[in-house]
Every structure is written in structure tokens, then in C-alpha cells.
Write a protein that holds these residues in place. Structure first.
Motif, PDB file in Angstrom:
ATOM      1  N   SER A   5       0.891  -1.219   0.079  1.00 47.01           N
ATOM      2  CA  SER A   5      -0.030  -0.145  -0.005  1.00 47.01           C
ATOM      3  C   SER A   5       0.991   1.175  -0.062  1.00 47.01           C
ATOM      4  O   SER A   5       2.047   1.263  -0.040  1.00 47.01           O
ATOM      5  N   GLY A   6       0.205   2.280   0.221  1.00 48.46           N
ATOM      6  CA  GLY A   6       0.991   3.587   0.230  1.00 48.46           C
ATOM      7  C   GLY A   6       1.948   3.786   1.515  1.00 48.46           C
ATOM      8  O   GLY A   6       1.789   3.304   2.578  1.00 48.46           O
ATOM      9  N   ARG A   7       3.195   4.155   1.209  1.00 49.74           N
ATOM     10  CA  ARG A   7       4.224   4.104   2.194  1.00 49.74           C
ATOM     11  C   ARG A   7       4.034   5.204   3.475  1.00 49.74           C
ATOM     12  O   ARG A   7       4.042   4.722   4.298  1.00 49.74           O
ATOM     13  N   ALA A   8       3.343   6.387   2.852  1.00 48.18           N
ATOM     14  CA  ALA A   8       3.307   7.222   3.890  1.00 48.18           C
ATOM     15  C   ALA A   8       2.088   6.920   4.835  1.00 48.18           C
ATOM     16  O   ALA A   8       2.281   7.258   6.175  1.00 48.18           O
ATOM     17  N   THR A   9       1.201   6.471   4.370  1.00 42.32           N
ATOM     18  CA  THR A   9      -0.022   6.067   5.034  1.00 42.32           C
ATOM     19  C   THR A   9       0.299   4.904   5.871  1.00 42.32           C
ATOM     20  O   THR A   9       0.045   4.784   7.239  1.00 42.32           O
ATOM     21  N   THR A  10       0.936   3.919   5.182  1.00 46.57           N
ATOM     22  CA  THR A  10       1.293   2.766   6.145  1.00 46.57           C
ATOM     23  C   THR A  10       2.262   3.175   7.343  1.00 46.57           C
ATOM     24  O   THR A  10       2.208   2.665   8.307  1.00 46.57           O
ATOM     25  N   GLU A  11       3.409   3.795   7.049  1.00 45.21           N
ATOM     26  CA  GLU A  11       4.216   4.292   8.018  1.00 45.21           C
ATOM     27  C   GLU A  11       3.667   5.087   9.173  1.00 45.21           C
ATOM     28  O   GLU A  11       3.972   4.918  10.352  1.00 45.21           O
ATOM     29  N   ALA A  12       2.703   6.009   8.871  1.00 45.67           N
ATOM     30  CA  ALA A  12       1.818   6.767   9.881  1.00 45.67           C
ATOM     31  C   ALA A  12       1.126   6.012  10.444  1.00 45.67           C
ATOM     32  O   ALA A  12       0.940   5.986  12.035  1.00 45.67           O
ATOM     33  N   GLN A  13       0.367   4.998   9.955  1.00 51.59           N
ATOM     34  CA  GLN A  13      -0.314   3.943  10.876  1.00 51.59           C
ATOM     35  C   GLN A  13       0.480   3.146  11.829  1.00 51.59           C
ATOM     36  O   GLN A  13       0.459   2.761  12.822  1.00 51.59           O
ATOM     37  N   PHE A  14       1.777   2.508  11.113  1.00 51.34           N
ATOM     38  CA  PHE A  14       2.654   1.850  11.833  1.00 51.34           C
ATOM     39  C   PHE A  14       3.347   2.904  13.286  1.00 51.34           C
ATOM     40  O   PHE A  14       3.321   1.994  14.529  1.00 51.34           O
ATOM     41  N   GLU A  15       3.420   4.084  13.071  1.00 48.25           N
ATOM     42  CA  GLU A  15       3.887   4.803  14.192  1.00 48.25           C
ATOM     43  C   GLU A  15       2.655   5.129  15.049  1.00 48.25           C
ATOM     44  O   GLU A  15       2.756   4.801  16.509  1.00 48.25           O
ATOM     45  N   LYS A  16       1.500   5.105  14.755  1.00 50.02           N
ATOM     46  CA  LYS A  16       0.259   5.252  15.569  1.00 50.02           C
ATOM     47  C   LYS A  16       0.109   4.031  16.297  1.00 50.02           C
ATOM     48  O   LYS A  16      -0.244   3.979  17.694  1.00 50.02           O
ATOM     49  N   GLY A  17       0.069   3.031  15.652  1.00 45.54           N
ATOM     50  CA  GLY A  17       0.003   1.598  16.300  1.00 45.54           C
ATOM     51  C   GLY A  17       1.020   1.484  17.120  1.00 45.54           C
ATOM     52  O   GLY A  17       0.850   0.729  18.342  1.00 45.54           O
ATOM     53  N   GLU A  18       2.199   1.649  17.289  1.00 47.04           N
ATOM     54  CA  GLU A  18       3.310   1.633  18.085  1.00 47.04           C
ATOM     55  C   GLU A  18       3.002   2.475  19.336  1.00 47.04           C
ATOM     56  O   GLU A  18       3.108   2.145  20.437  1.00 47.04           O
ATOM     57  N   ARG A  19       2.580   3.609  19.157  1.00 51.11           N
ATOM     58  CA  ARG A  19       2.305   4.672  20.293  1.00 51.11           C
ATOM     59  C   ARG A  19       0.848   3.868  21.293  1.00 51.11           C
ATOM     60  O   ARG A  19       1.135   3.984  22.455  1.00 51.11           O
TER      61      ARG A  19
END
Length: 454
Positions: free
Chosen positions: A245-259
Motif C-alpha cells: 500500500s502507500g508508504r506514507a499512510t502505512t508508516e504513519a499507521q505503524f507509528e500510531k500503532g506503536e504509540r
């Protein structure tokens, strides 16, 4: 499979009380340790980095290859963790079976010794009685009766009386001597059987010890595999999502998930800390109440009840160095019974305490943790060696509920695990065993002799 373990404190590094507090603090913090016994060295795993993922986005072929690789790693990690868990459970069951044989052999050897001692005592008593009969016959004249009659001209009636009395005395002496000989022979036979049983017991005990080492190593490997899976799963899944999927969206979701994940871990840590603090307060209040009752001369077997609750609390003792291992009343005692899970008639080598799910299990006395891992029908299991041939064991521990590691020194009342329903269990409870000289004994009598009631 999940297990939190507290690394063993170094010997003599701090007083027992400080070591206890340190172990509890580390458990609350959720630190994960791993002690591998006789296990092969782990091979360094290679995982794709974010740079690898970014480089793969430019070319479709490289992207697809990276997707396949990451999916394979995720699947492989899960398969390795499942296989390691299954192997640990298999070897834990083998350990339980070997240990059960050793327990029964120890009980047989002890019974033969007791029976042999009993026959020896009877034989010695019979031999002493036969000796008294012989002395009495000697005092009565024995074989010189006829000579005495001829020389003294005794009356015929006196002669018949003397001969009859000596005959009966001789018959009694012969019966007693025969019984003494028979009992002595039986005692020797039983002693020989006990000696052979002792040799068999040594072999069975050694086999059980070997199985325990194998099971412990497998349990540690399973924990290491699970820890590796959990440590890398989130990042690998985020990398996979980034490629699909899209890089920016995925990495943002990943960071949110980590928080979110870290916040949830912190919330759980604080909740566990508060729960353990409440349990420790209850234990301290119960111990203080028991001490006050003892000082007032009114202590009873129920002195370990939590103040005002009417429910026995873990950690309550009598100043003997032994404490109650968990809360709850006895729901199943020691001895032969119909197993509520399997329906089979079998020996129940401990007692069951109806403790609440995830409540504290504490060490019944000071000692060295000997085993931490699966144990057949008893599920997750901890065994502690207290020295002098005395051990205690704790079964049906909740998944992820271990709070000690093999080799760790513990004090009476140290948190070792949390109550669960693993293995052959119909609900949350603690299965508690007391081992003496290689066999099991009734924990009620064993603990009562040390001032601890159930």
C-alpha cells in the motif's frame, strides 16, 4: 505462549528481603529473561530493514520478491514458535510420566522398609521369648527329670505332672522359635526387596532428572522463539503493508500503532503493579493478624485468612519459615480419587486450592527454583528445592504467569507465578505438592507440622 520471568539475583549480593523486593519489582516492570539449559546456541536471524523495503519499491519484481520474503519470515517465525511450544509440551509430559514412576517407586521402597522393620521387631521379640522359655526349662530340670525321679523316688503322679509341664513348655518354645525364624526370614526377604527397589528408584529418579533437564531446555527454547516472533512481528507486518500500500499512510499507521501498543503496555503495567500492591498489602495484613493471634495464644489453622475477608490469603505463616502458597479453600485433597478432568481413578499427589484466576502464588519456603515449564496434565509448573530432600511444586499456572527462572533463589513468600487453569483443569486453581525423600506426602499434614493451616 507467553512467559515473563525474573532473572535470578546474584548470590550474596543483597539480603533476602531486598532480593525479594527486587524480584517483585522486575516482575512488575515486565522484564523478560531467558535461561537456556543445555540448549544449542541460537543462530542470528536476518531480517529486512526499512532501507531494503524502500529500495524494493522502485522495481515491481524486487517488490514482489521482498513481499514473498517477508511473508515467508512471518510464517516461519510463527511455525517455529508453534513447533517449539509443541516440543516443550511433549517433553514436559515425558518429564511428568518419568517423575510419576519415580514417586511411586519411592513409596514402594519406603513401604518395604517399614514392613521389613516391623517383621524384624516381631522376630526379635519372639527370639527373646524363646530364650526365656529355654531358661525356664533349664530351671525346671530339663533332661535330668528322669534321673532326678529315680534318685529321689518321686511319686508317679509328680513325675507325670513334671513331664507334662515340660512337654507343654517345650512345645511353646518350639512354636515361638519357629515364629521367630519365620519372621526373621520374611524380614530378610523384605529388606532384599527394598534394596532392589532402591536400585530401581535410583534409575527412575535419574531418568526423571534427565527428562526434567530436556523439558526445561525445550521450554526455554519455546520462550525464546515466542519472544523473537513477538519482537519482530509488528515491524515485519508494517514493512509488508508498506510494500502492498502507500508508504506514507502505512508508516504513519505503524507509528500510531506503536504509540497505542506502548500506551496499552504501560496501562497493563500500572494495573499489574496496583494489583500486586493490593495482594502484598493483604498478605502483610494476614501475616500481622496471624502474628498477633499467635502472641495472644489464640492461633488456629485458619490464621492465614485475609483480614475481614474470611478467605485464606497467600503468604500467611507461623514464623517457622513456611507460608501458605496461595489463597482459597481446599477443593480436592491428597490421595486416590476420581480425576474430575479424565474420569479415571488415580493418585492425586497434592491438594487443590480454589484460588482466583491470575492471583498470586508464592514460594512456600526459601529454596532454589528447580523447574519452570510445562508438566503434562499439570500444565505450566514450577518446582522448588528447599534442601534436605524436601521440595514443593505448583501446577496449572496461567499462560504467561511465570515470575521466576530456573536456578533463582527465592525466600518464603516470594511471588513465583499466577494462578491459572492450564493442563488438565476444569477451572482456575493451584495444585500444590510437597515432596519428601523422593515421594509425595499430604501437604495438609506436612504444612500443619510447620504451623501453616489450610
Amino acid at each position: 505462549m507467553s512467559r515473563s520471568v525474573v532473572p535470578a539475583p546474584r548470590p550474596r549480593s543483597a539480603p533476602a528481603g531486598r532480593r525479594h523486593l527486587l524480584a517483585t519489582a522486575l516482575a512488575i516492570a515486565g522484564l523478560v529473561g531467558s535461561l537456556v539449559l543445555d540448549a544449542p546456541a541460537a543462530q542470528a536471524a536476518s531480517y529486512p530493514s526499512w532501507d531494503d523495503v524502500v529500495a524494493a519499491r522502485g522495481k515491481e519484481s524486487a517488490k514482489q520478491s521482498q513481499i514473498v520474503e517477508i511473508r515467508g519470515i512471518i510464517t516461519g517465525l510463527a511455525a517455529e514458535a508453534d513447533a517449539a511450544k509443541a516440543e516443550a509440551e511433549r517433553l514436559g509430559a515425558a518429564f511428568e510420566a518419568a517423575q510419576r514412576k519415580a514417586l511411586r517407586a519411592a513409596e514402594k521402597e519406603q513401604a518395604l522398609r517399614e514392613d521389613a522393620d516391623e517383621h524384624t521387631e516381631v522376630a526379635e521379640a519372639s527370639a527373646a521369648q524363646a530364650g526365656r522359655f529355654a531358661a525356664q526349662m533349664a530351671r525346671s530340670g530339663g533332661a535330668d527329670v528322669t534321673t532326678s525321679v529315680i534318685a529321689g523316688g518321686e511319686d508317679a503322679r509328680d513325675l507325670l505332672y513334671d513331664l507334662g509341664a515340660l512337654s507343654k513348655l517345650s512345645e511353646q518354645a518350639e512354636r515361638v522359635e519357629t515364629a521367630a525364624t519365620t519372621d526373621a526370614s520374611v524380614a530378610r526377604s523384605l529388606t532384599d526387596q527394598a534394596d532392589r527397589a532402591a536400585l530401581a528408584l535410583q534409575e527412575l529418579a535419574a531418568a526423571a532428572q534427565d527428562r526434567m533437564g530436556e523439558a526445561q531446555a525445550a521450554s526455554d527454547r519455546a520462550q525464546a522463539a515466542y519472544d523473537e516472533q513477538e519482537a519482530n512481528k509488528a515491524r515485519l507486518q508494517a514493512q509488508l503493508a508498506s510494500l502492498t500500500s502507500g508508504r506514507a499512510t502505512t508508516e504513519a499507521q505503524f507509528e500510531k500503532g506503536e504509540r497505542i501498543r506502548k500506551a496499552e503496555e504501560e496501562r497493563k503495567r500500572r494495573a499489574l503493579e496496583a494489583a500486586l500492591a493490593r495482594q502484598l498489602q493483604q498478605q502483610q495484613a494476614a501475616a500481622a493478624a496471624a502474628a498477633a493471634a499467635n502472641q495472644g495464644g489464640g492461633a488456629s489453622a485458619g490464621a492465614g485468612a485475609a483480614a475481614g475477608s474470611g478467605t485464606p490469603a497467600p503468604g500467611a505463616g507461623s514464623g517457622s519459615g513456611w507460608v501458605r502458597p496461595a489463597g482459597g479453600w481446599i477443593t480436592s485433597g491428597y490421595g486416590v480419587r476420581v480425576n474430575p478432568y479424565t474420569g479415571a481413578v488415580a493418585m492425586h499427589d497434592g491438594l487443590d486450592l480454589g484460588s482466583g484466576c491470575s492471583t498470586a502464588i508464592v514460594a512456600a519456603s526459601a529454596g532454589t527454583v528447580e523447574y519452570v515449564g510445562p508438566y503434562g496434565g499439570y500444565g505450566n509448573y514450577v518446582r522448588i528445592d528447599h534442601g534436605g530432600g524436601i521440595k514443593t511444586a505448583y501446577g496449572h499456572i496461567v499462560a504467561g504467569g511465570f515470575r521466576v527462572a530456573p536456578g533463582q533463589q527465592v525466600a518464603a513468600g516470594t511471588l513465583v507465578a499466577l494462578v491459572g487453569s492450564t493442563g488438565n483443569s476444569t477451572g482456575c486453581h493451584l495444585h500444590f505438592e510437597t515432596h519428601v525423600g523422593g515421594g509425595t506426602v499430604d501437604p495438609v499434614g506436612f504444612m500443619a507440622a510447620r504451623g501453616v493451616g489450610f
